[in-house]
Scaffold this motif. Structure first.
Motif, PDB file in Angstrom:
ATOM      1  N   VAL A  66      -0.578  -2.574  -6.608  1.00 54.84           N
ATOM      2  CA  VAL A  66      -0.757  -3.425  -7.769  1.00 54.84           C
ATOM      3  C   VAL A  66      -2.074  -3.142  -8.479  1.00 54.84           C
ATOM      4  CG1 VAL A  66      -0.952  -5.801  -8.559  1.00 54.84           C
ATOM      5  CG2 VAL A  66       0.602  -5.231  -6.725  1.00 54.84           C
ATOM      6  N   GLY A  67      -3.118  -2.980  -7.850  1.00 49.72           N
ATOM      7  CA  GLY A  67      -4.407  -2.768  -8.471  1.00 49.72           C
ATOM      8  C   GLY A  67      -5.295  -1.972  -7.544  1.00 49.72           C
ATOM      9  N   SER A  68      -6.489  -1.692  -8.029  1.00 52.33           N
ATOM     10  CA  SER A  68      -7.378  -0.876  -7.232  1.00 52.33           C
ATOM     11  C   SER A  68      -8.005  -1.665  -6.095  1.00 52.33           C
ATOM     12  CB  SER A  68      -8.458  -0.257  -8.109  1.00 52.33           C
ATOM     13  OG  SER A  68      -9.256  -1.287  -8.651  1.00 52.33           O
ATOM     14  N   GLY A  69      -8.030  -2.917  -6.229  1.00 50.82           N
ATOM     15  CA  GLY A  69      -8.628  -3.741  -5.187  1.00 50.82           C
ATOM     16  C   GLY A  69     -10.130  -3.711  -5.204  1.00 50.82           C
TER      17      GLY A  69
ATOM     18  N   MET B 257       0.831  -1.169   0.000  1.00 49.54           N
ATOM     19  CA  MET B 257       0.000   0.000   0.000  1.00 49.54           C
ATOM     20  C   MET B 257       0.886   1.246   0.000  1.00 49.54           C
ATOM     21  SD  MET B 257      -3.425  -0.421   1.398  1.00 49.54           S
ATOM     22  CE  MET B 257      -4.343  -1.877   1.492  1.00 49.54           C
ATOM     23  N   ASP B 258       0.347   2.308  -0.632  1.00 47.59           N
ATOM     24  CA  ASP B 258       1.118   3.548  -0.666  1.00 47.59           C
ATOM     25  C   ASP B 258       0.724   4.417   0.509  1.00 47.59           C
ATOM     26  OD1 ASP B 258      -1.331   4.482  -1.392  1.00 47.59           O
ATOM     27  OD2 ASP B 258      -0.741   5.302  -3.321  1.00 47.59           O
ATOM     28  N   GLU B 259       1.129   5.676   0.496  1.00 45.30           N
ATOM     29  CA  GLU B 259       0.882   6.582   1.611  1.00 45.30           C
ATOM     30  C   GLU B 259      -0.600   6.846   1.851  1.00 45.30           C
ATOM     31  OE1 GLU B 259       2.923  10.073   0.393  1.00 45.30           O
ATOM     32  OE2 GLU B 259       4.885   9.174   0.601  1.00 45.30           O
ATOM     33  N   ASP B 260      -1.372   6.804   0.762  1.00 43.87           N
ATOM     34  CA  ASP B 260      -2.802   7.084   0.872  1.00 43.87           C
ATOM     35  C   ASP B 260      -3.605   5.849   1.275  1.00 43.87           C
ATOM     36  OD1 ASP B 260      -2.374   9.712   0.106  1.00 43.87           O
ATOM     37  OD2 ASP B 260      -2.526   9.218  -2.025  1.00 43.87           O
ATOM     38  N   GLY B 261      -2.947   4.718   1.335  1.00 39.99           N
ATOM     39  CA  GLY B 261      -3.646   3.491   1.720  1.00 39.99           C
ATOM     40  C   GLY B 261      -4.221   2.749   0.545  1.00 39.99           C
TER      41      GLY B 261
ATOM     42  N   LEU C  78     -14.811  -5.045  -9.910  1.00 40.67           N
ATOM     43  CA  LEU C  78     -15.595  -4.304 -10.901  1.00 40.67           C
ATOM     44  C   LEU C  78     -16.910  -5.015 -11.217  1.00 40.67           C
ATOM     45  CD1 LEU C  78     -12.779  -3.094 -13.343  1.00 40.67           C
ATOM     46  CD2 LEU C  78     -13.888  -1.830 -11.513  1.00 40.67           C
ATOM     47  N   THR C  79     -17.017  -6.235 -10.942  1.00 39.47           N
ATOM     48  CA  THR C  79     -18.272  -6.937 -11.202  1.00 39.47           C
ATOM     49  C   THR C  79     -19.352  -6.526 -10.219  1.00 39.47           C
ATOM     50  OG1 THR C  79     -17.549  -8.796  -9.825  1.00 39.47           O
ATOM     51  CG2 THR C  79     -17.151  -8.934 -12.213  1.00 39.47           C
ATOM     52  N   LYS C  80     -18.958  -5.993  -9.079  1.00 40.83           N
ATOM     53  CA  LYS C  80     -19.916  -5.573  -8.078  1.00 40.83           C
ATOM     54  C   LYS C  80     -20.242  -4.089  -8.164  1.00 40.83           C
ATOM     55  CE  LYS C  80     -18.613  -9.210  -4.947  1.00 40.83           C
ATOM     56  NZ  LYS C  80     -18.012  -9.602  -3.709  1.00 40.83           N
TER      57      LYS C  80
END
Length: 157
Positions: A9-12, A1-5, A15-17
């Motif tokens: 790697v991906g948005s996490g 995770m970066d500084e912003d949390g 997209l199906t939901k």
């Protein structure tokens, strides 16, 4: 995770939901963008055409002015050339051998009245002594030769 949390790697996000984007709203945004872009381009095109038209008119006016000035210049040059041709072909009093010797007498210091009397006796116009750059009149144009011929004819009667 970066500084912003957020994950690196991906948005996490699954997209199906996620619910679908409203198509009507997207089409409305695209239509608004296209309409504004077309209006801007139309105004821009109109302004450019007006400026080009004004520039074209100004160029035509300048060309017309240049043509007029060129015509005037050519006319003046032709006039000067004609004047030069005329002055080259016309003999002046100073260059005419009949008058040149009298002008030389004036320069030497012979009294003008004596020179005038001599010129009259030879049928020349003594007034031309004062204008050495004037064109020489043709024979009989100075009036003196005609007077002498008239006086001679009057004696023969």
């Amino acid at each position: 995770m970066d500084e912003d949390g957020l994950p690196i790697v991906g948005s996490g996000i699954d997209l199906t939901k996620v619910p679908a984007i409203q198509q009507k709203r997207t089409v409305a945004f695209l239509n608004q963008f296209v309409v504004h872009t077309v209006q801007f381009l139309n105004r821009f095109s109109t302004v450019c055409e007006e400026k080009l038209s004004a520039l074209s008119l100004r160029i035509q006016q300048i060309e017309t002015t240049l043509n007029i000035l060129d015509a005037k210049n050519n006319t003046q040059e032709e006039g000067l050339q004609k004047t030069e041709v005329v002055t080259e072909n016309v003999t002046t009093v100073a260059k005419d051998p009949r008058y040149a010797r009298y002008l030389k007498m004036v320069q030497v210091g012979v009294p003008v009245m004596a020179i005038r009397n001599k010129m009259i006796s030879e049928g020349l116009n003594p007034d031309l002594l004062e204008t050495p750059d004037a064109p020489v009149p043709a024979w009989g144009d100075d009036g003196k030769a005609e007077e002498s011929s008239d006086s001679e004819s009057s004696f023969s009667d």
